[in-house]
Design a protein around this motif. Structure first.
Motif, PDB file in Angstrom:
ATOM      1  N   SER A 185      50.590  52.393  40.295  1.00 38.88           N
ATOM      2  CA  SER A 185      50.668  50.933  40.203  1.00 38.88           C
ATOM      3  C   SER A 185      49.324  50.380  39.756  1.00 38.88           C
ATOM      4  O   SER A 185      48.298  50.642  40.388  1.00 38.88           O
ATOM      5  N   ILE A 186      49.351  49.633  38.658  1.00 40.87           N
ATOM      6  CA  ILE A 186      48.132  49.066  38.071  1.00 40.87           C
ATOM      7  C   ILE A 186      48.198  47.548  38.194  1.00 40.87           C
ATOM      8  O   ILE A 186      49.145  46.928  37.692  1.00 40.87           O
ATOM      9  N   PRO A 187      47.230  46.924  38.838  1.00 40.78           N
ATOM     10  CA  PRO A 187      47.280  45.457  38.984  1.00 40.78           C
ATOM     11  C   PRO A 187      47.037  44.750  37.660  1.00 40.78           C
ATOM     12  O   PRO A 187      46.267  45.228  36.825  1.00 40.78           O
ATOM     13  N   LEU A 188      47.701  43.627  37.476  1.00 38.14           N
ATOM     14  CA  LEU A 188      47.423  42.740  36.338  1.00 38.14           C
ATOM     15  C   LEU A 188      46.399  41.729  36.822  1.00 38.14           C
ATOM     16  O   LEU A 188      46.696  40.893  37.690  1.00 38.14           O
ATOM     17  N   ARG A 189      45.202  41.819  36.275  1.00 43.18           N
ATOM     18  CA  ARG A 189      44.112  40.989  36.756  1.00 43.18           C
ATOM     19  C   ARG A 189      43.510  40.164  35.636  1.00 43.18           C
ATOM     20  O   ARG A 189      43.389  40.619  34.504  1.00 43.18           O
ATOM     21  N   LEU A 190      43.130  38.948  35.983  1.00 38.78           N
ATOM     22  CA  LEU A 190      42.327  38.118  35.097  1.00 38.78           C
ATOM     23  C   LEU A 190      41.109  37.719  35.908  1.00 38.78           C
ATOM     24  O   LEU A 190      41.170  36.844  36.755  1.00 38.78           O
ATOM     25  N   ARG A 191      40.018  38.452  35.672  1.00 40.07           N
ATOM     26  CA  ARG A 191      38.827  38.356  36.503  1.00 40.07           C
ATOM     27  C   ARG A 191      39.206  38.653  37.960  1.00 40.07           C
ATOM     28  O   ARG A 191      39.693  39.719  38.241  1.00 40.07           O
ATOM     29  N   ALA A 192      38.996  37.716  38.862  1.00 36.37           N
ATOM     30  CA  ALA A 192      39.252  38.004  40.275  1.00 36.37           C
ATOM     31  C   ALA A 192      40.687  37.693  40.692  1.00 36.37           C
ATOM     32  O   ALA A 192      41.062  37.943  41.834  1.00 36.37           O
ATOM     33  N   THR A 193      41.482  37.171  39.770  1.00 36.93           N
ATOM     34  CA  THR A 193      42.847  36.781  40.112  1.00 36.93           C
ATOM     35  C   THR A 193      43.836  37.869  39.740  1.00 36.93           C
ATOM     36  O   THR A 193      43.846  38.355  38.608  1.00 36.93           O
ATOM     37  N   VAL A 194      44.675  38.259  40.702  1.00 39.25           N
ATOM     38  CA  VAL A 194      45.738  39.236  40.464  1.00 39.25           C
ATOM     39  C   VAL A 194      47.048  38.489  40.316  1.00 39.25           C
ATOM     40  O   VAL A 194      47.427  37.701  41.188  1.00 39.25           O
ATOM     41  N   ILE A 195      47.745  38.707  39.200  1.00 37.44           N
ATOM     42  CA  ILE A 195      48.988  37.968  38.959  1.00 37.44           C
ATOM     43  C   ILE A 195      50.226  38.861  39.032  1.00 37.44           C
ATOM     44  O   ILE A 195      51.340  38.371  38.884  1.00 37.44           O
TER      45      ILE A 195
END
Length: 266
Positions: A121-131
């Motif tokens: 499982s790979i998180p979708l991240r935009l800087r510190a935010t995980v979406i």
């Protein structure tokens, strides 16, 4: 990673990046992500989960038998590597689901029963935010090698940018549409207010009160009442002058002192 896989990875990145800056088709881009991830990383199923406006995870795209079922199971029981990745913002790799049974008993048993032995499982991240998270299901045990991990994180990061950008565009479009609707509604109300003021011989504030009070009594939007007034479907107040000039072909009404065709003789 072989030459063919590298070329396929680059082609996928180009499509994802191009889609993010081109025409709107977020669902298509997300499906492309899971389809290509399953092929690139030699897994039998892939799924993408995203946080919705309700702050809950929802399945956005999936490919492969049982992948959607497993993700739904994780959402229901509240455990599993996919949820763990979104909570921690780090990659969660399970080379053998049976070894994780003590940690995630419901998920491990369901995954094994469905024929899957490894989950990454790979998180979708935009800087510190995980979406959300990109989740890969394999039918054989094994760790995620470093090259595949780097490639999967790159795809997940691009997908995160695409999702956030689309949401920003949608929010802007929605805000603009709401603003335009408000402006148009106000214009209609002002027109109806002016017409009522002129027809009833009252000031604009009184005309607006007529319109507003009617809307409240009947639980109708003010704009709807204004449109009905302008169309002649709703009459508010008492006119001080005839609403239409008299037809010159009609005989004069001697009882109406305001009929300009009536002439008094003295």
């Amino acid at each position: 990673m072989g030459v063919d896989r590298e070329r396929r990875l680059l082609d996928t990145i180009i499509e994802l990046v191009g889609g993010a800056t081109g025409p709107r088709d977020l669902a298509g881009r997300l499906q492309l992500l899971v389809d290509e991830s399953a092929a690139l990383f030699d897994v039998q199923a892939a799924g993408l989960m995203l946080f919705g406006s309700d702050d809950r995870l929802h399945i956005a795209a999936s490919v492969g038998h049982h992948s959607g079922l497993l993700e739904l199971l994780q959402l229901e029981v509240g455990d599993g590597p996919c949820l763990e990745a979104t909570r921690t913002g780090t990659v969660v790799s399970i080379p053998d689901v049976l070894d994780a049974e003590s940690r995630w008993p419901h998920f491990s048993r369901a995954a094994a029963d469905a024929g899957y032995r490894a989950v990454h499982s790979i998180p979708l991240r935009l800087r510190a935010t995980v979406i959300g998270s990109l989740n890969l299901f394999g039918e054989s045990t094994g760790a995620f090698n470093e090259d595949d991990l780097v490639a999967a994180r790159a795809l997940a990061d691009i997908a995160a940018i695409s999702v956030v950008q689309q949401r920003t565009i949608d929010d802007a479009v929605t805000t603009q549409a709401q603003l335009q609707a408000a402006l148009e509604s106000r214009t209609v109300i002002e027109q109806a207010k002016g017409w009522l003021a002129n027809r009833n011989g009252v000031d604009p504030a009184t005309a607006f009160s007529l319109l507003r009070d009617h809307a409240r009594r009947n639980r109708l939007p003010a704009t709807e009442v204004a449109l009905a007034v302008l169309a002649g479907r709703t009459v508010l107040g008492q006119p001080t002058e005839p609403t239409e000039p008299p037809d010159p072909t009609d005989p004069p009404d001697p009882t109406d002192p305001k009929d300009p065709r009536t002439r008094r003789r003295g």
